[in-house]
Write an enzyme that holds these catalytic residues in place. Structure first.
Site, short mmCIF file in Angstrom:
data_model
loop_
_atom_site.label_atom_id
_atom_site.label_comp_id
_atom_site.label_asym_id
_atom_site.label_seq_id
_atom_site.Cartn_x
_atom_site.Cartn_y
_atom_site.Cartn_z
N ARG A 209 0.72 -10.74 6.70
CA ARG A 209 0.67 -9.46 5.93
C ARG A 209 1.92 -8.75 6.36
O ARG A 209 2.12 -8.05 7.14
CB ARG A 209 -0.57 -8.72 6.31
CG ARG A 209 -1.87 -9.44 6.31
CD ARG A 209 -3.22 -8.76 6.63
NE ARG A 209 -2.97 -8.22 7.99
CZ ARG A 209 -3.61 -8.58 9.02
NH1 ARG A 209 -4.12 -9.63 8.99
NH2 ARG A 209 -3.46 -7.92 10.06
N HIS B 197 -6.30 -7.41 13.27
CA HIS B 197 -5.04 -6.42 13.21
C HIS B 197 -4.55 -6.13 14.72
O HIS B 197 -5.56 -5.69 15.48
CB HIS B 197 -5.29 -5.33 12.39
CG HIS B 197 -4.12 -4.56 11.90
ND1 HIS B 197 -2.87 -5.18 11.62
CD2 HIS B 197 -3.73 -3.30 12.12
CE1 HIS B 197 -2.17 -4.23 11.29
NE2 HIS B 197 -2.67 -3.00 11.60
N CYS C 234 13.03 25.10 3.14
CA CYS C 234 12.09 25.53 2.00
C CYS C 234 11.14 24.40 1.50
O CYS C 234 11.42 23.53 1.80
CB CYS C 234 12.78 26.52 1.05
SG CYS C 234 13.91 27.74 1.68
N MET C 235 10.40 25.01 0.61
CA MET C 235 9.58 24.08 -0.26
C MET C 235 10.16 23.03 -1.08
O MET C 235 9.88 21.81 -1.09
CB MET C 235 8.35 24.75 -0.86
CG MET C 235 7.25 24.02 -1.47
SD MET C 235 6.30 24.63 -2.27
CE MET C 235 5.02 25.54 -1.16
N ASP C 236 11.08 23.50 -1.45
CA ASP C 236 11.92 22.73 -2.56
C ASP C 236 13.66 22.87 -2.53
O ASP C 236 14.02 22.23 -3.32
CB ASP C 236 11.74 23.53 -4.05
CG ASP C 236 10.36 23.90 -4.19
OD1 ASP C 236 9.27 23.06 -4.16
OD2 ASP C 236 10.05 25.05 -4.27
N ARG D 297 -10.75 -0.12 14.82
CA ARG D 297 -10.67 0.53 13.45
C ARG D 297 -11.87 0.27 12.55
O ARG D 297 -12.69 0.85 12.11
CB ARG D 297 -9.10 0.50 12.89
CG ARG D 297 -8.88 1.52 11.68
CD ARG D 297 -7.43 1.29 11.37
NE ARG D 297 -6.76 0.09 10.87
CZ ARG D 297 -5.69 -0.19 10.28
NH1 ARG D 297 -4.85 1.11 10.38
NH2 ARG D 297 -5.27 -1.18 10.17
N LYS E 139 0.81 -1.36 0.07
CA LYS E 139 0.22 0.06 0.02
C LYS E 139 0.91 1.25 -0.02
O LYS E 139 2.06 1.25 0.28
CB LYS E 139 -0.93 -0.04 1.24
CG LYS E 139 -0.01 -0.11 2.53
CD LYS E 139 -1.15 -0.28 3.66
CE LYS E 139 -0.39 -0.51 5.12
NZ LYS E 139 -1.14 -0.81 6.32
N TYR F 214 14.13 31.58 5.13
CA TYR F 214 12.86 32.30 5.65
C TYR F 214 13.13 32.46 7.21
O TYR F 214 13.42 31.68 7.90
CB TYR F 214 11.72 31.57 5.51
CG TYR F 214 11.35 31.39 3.98
CD1 TYR F 214 11.00 32.50 3.26
CD2 TYR F 214 11.27 30.27 3.23
CE1 TYR F 214 10.74 32.32 1.98
CE2 TYR F 214 11.01 29.92 2.03
CZ TYR F 214 10.57 31.22 1.43
OH TYR F 214 10.47 31.03 0.02
C1 LIG Z 1 -0.68 -1.95 6.98
C2 LIG Z 1 -0.94 -3.13 7.53
C3 LIG Z 1 -0.37 -4.21 7.46
C4 LIG Z 1 1.18 -3.97 7.67
O1 LIG Z 1 1.76 -3.74 8.65
P1 LIG Z 1 3.31 -3.59 8.81
O2 LIG Z 1 3.36 -2.93 10.18
O3 LIG Z 1 3.79 -2.66 7.79
O4 LIG Z 1 3.84 -4.91 8.67
C5 LIG Z 1 -0.93 -5.48 8.02
N1 LIG Z 1 -2.28 -5.46 8.29
C6 LIG Z 1 -3.03 -4.44 7.98
C7 LIG Z 1 -4.36 -4.35 8.47
C8 LIG Z 1 -2.56 -3.22 7.79
O5 LIG Z 1 -3.29 -2.26 7.78
#
Ligand SMILES: *Cc1c(COP(=O)(O)O)cnc(C)c1O
Length: 375
Positions: A225, A172, A316-318, A141, A41, A270
């Site tokens: 995951r 999770h 700065c920004m850039d 969540r 992600k 700045y």
């Molecule tokens: C982002 C996420 C993960 C991965 O988590 P890490 O800490 O990067 O391993 C696994 N499960 C869920 C539901 C997540 O949102």
């Protein structure tokens, strides 16, 4: 198409071999019957979603997790055919597209199933939509909280003529990266209570992010995951040490765009918050907070010629300025993340300075920083 950032020497370099090594280390350590799904992600935590997914696949990942539907679609468009799970809630209006693209989604309410059922029927969709039921065991969540609600959803999924494929169930953990496992144990007990309400478990039963797999491996279901650790970052920051060496995959470099001698008493950037205490060599680095290099990093440092150089004046920004130990030519490499000589700056160092976690720094690196891959 114009690629913004293409003509730029300020670059994110990603070592795909490091990613593969991290995945292989996890593959070797986990139960062989447990699959590793790579979490890619947020543009692969800033590293590049497609390139990371392909490297992860080569190293043995058999599925992918993303946060939003468009990330899953990008993987499908790039030719990824493995299972892809969208971890966040996807609006049920997209149910036909989800089914068509063979994507799996997290579902946390009966309402979602009912609405999607209506929409799938209205669109004459006949391919099953893969569902992973999300259980809220203490993260607060998304997901089902009670055995009663969960059992009702399972009944819906198991109906004859269901438009769904009940493919997975998961939760999770909120504190798997902490040494104190009190809350972790509380969540684990909630998980056990909830899944006891499901007579026949689906194919994929999963609870582990990187931290859970690294430090609570015994509770891994049949999928891990695997996210931040595949990028070589320790999910706990400094708190716990990983059971194998994690190799950071990302470095960030630039080149000095301007070098000058600044007379004692002159100020920089700045707010004129920095004033030269003596005659100083000052270099300008073409990166700023619009690139995700945070404004709070004034006073932090970069590496030039193997030496630590302070960031002077506001970022700065850039662009931003650094104090050099001596005159160096324009075009000299600046290392913002990575190693130069015997000095190293990690994403963790930057996060510590900013009072945040490396996750936030990595995925905050802007798209206009070109990604360069080495393998
Ligand atoms: C982002 C996420 C993960 C991965 O988590 P890490 O800490 O990067 O391993 C696994 N499960 C869920 C539901 C997540 O949102």
């Amino acid at each position: 198409m114009v690629v913004i950032g293409e003509h730029r020497h300020t670059q994110v370099k990603v070592d795909l071999q490091a990613i593969k090594n991290n995945i292989k280390a996890e593959m070797d350590r986990k139960d062989p019957l447990t699959e590793l799904w790579a979490v890619v992600k947020a543009n692969g935590y800033g590293h590049g979603i497609i390139q990371v997914a392909q490297a992860a696949k080569q190293a043995g990942a058999t599925g992918f997790c993303v946060a939003i539907l468009d990330e899953a679609l990008a993987l499908r468009a790039a030719g990824i055919t493995e299972p892809i799970l969208v971890l966040g809630i996807t609006e049920p209006e997209y149910a036909p597209l989800i089914a068509e693209k063979d994507i799996s989604v997290a579902v946390g309410t009966q309402d979602w199933l009912d609405t999607a059922t209506t929409i799938l029927a209205a669109n004459d969709v006949t391919t099953p939509l893969h569902v992973h039921l999300a259980l809220d065991t203490g993260m607060g969540r998304i997901g089902f909280q009670t055995p009663t609600e969960l059992a009702a959803a399972v009944t819906t999924l198991n109906q004859t003529n269901t438009p769904f494929d009940f493919e997975g169930i998961f939760t999770h953990f909120a504190t798997a990266d902490q040494a104190d496992d009190t809350y972790f144990t509380h969540q684990l007990n909630n998980w056990k209570t909830l899944i006891a309400a499901v007579d026949e478990l689906p194919r994929y039963v999963h609870v582990s992010n990187s931290a859970t797999s690294l430090w609570h491996q015994a509770c891994n279901g049949n999928v891990v995951r695997f996210g931040v650790a595949l990028y070589g970052l320790n999910p706990s920051g400094q708190e716990l040490s990983a059971p194998y060496d994690l190799q950071p995959a990302l470095s960030l470099t630039a080149q000095l765009s301007f070098v000058k001698k600044l007379a004692k008493g002159k100020s920089i950037s700045y707010g004129a918050t920095y004033t030269a205490a003596e005659d100083e060599w000052i270099g300008t680095v073409p990166i700023g907070y619009a690139d995700g290099y945070e404004r709070r990093l004034q006073g932090f440092h970069v590496l030039v010629d193997g030496q630590v150089c302070e960031i002077v004046g506001r970022v700065c920004m850039d662009q931003m300025m650094v104090r050099l130990p001596h005159e160096v030519p324009v075009g000299t490499q600046v290392t913002l993340v990575g190693t130069d000589g015997d000095q190293t700056i990690t994403l963790q160092d930057i996060a510590d300075y900013c009072g945040t976690i490396h996750y936030e720094i990595a995925c905050g690196l802007a798209p206009r920083l070109p990604r360069v891959y080495v393998d």
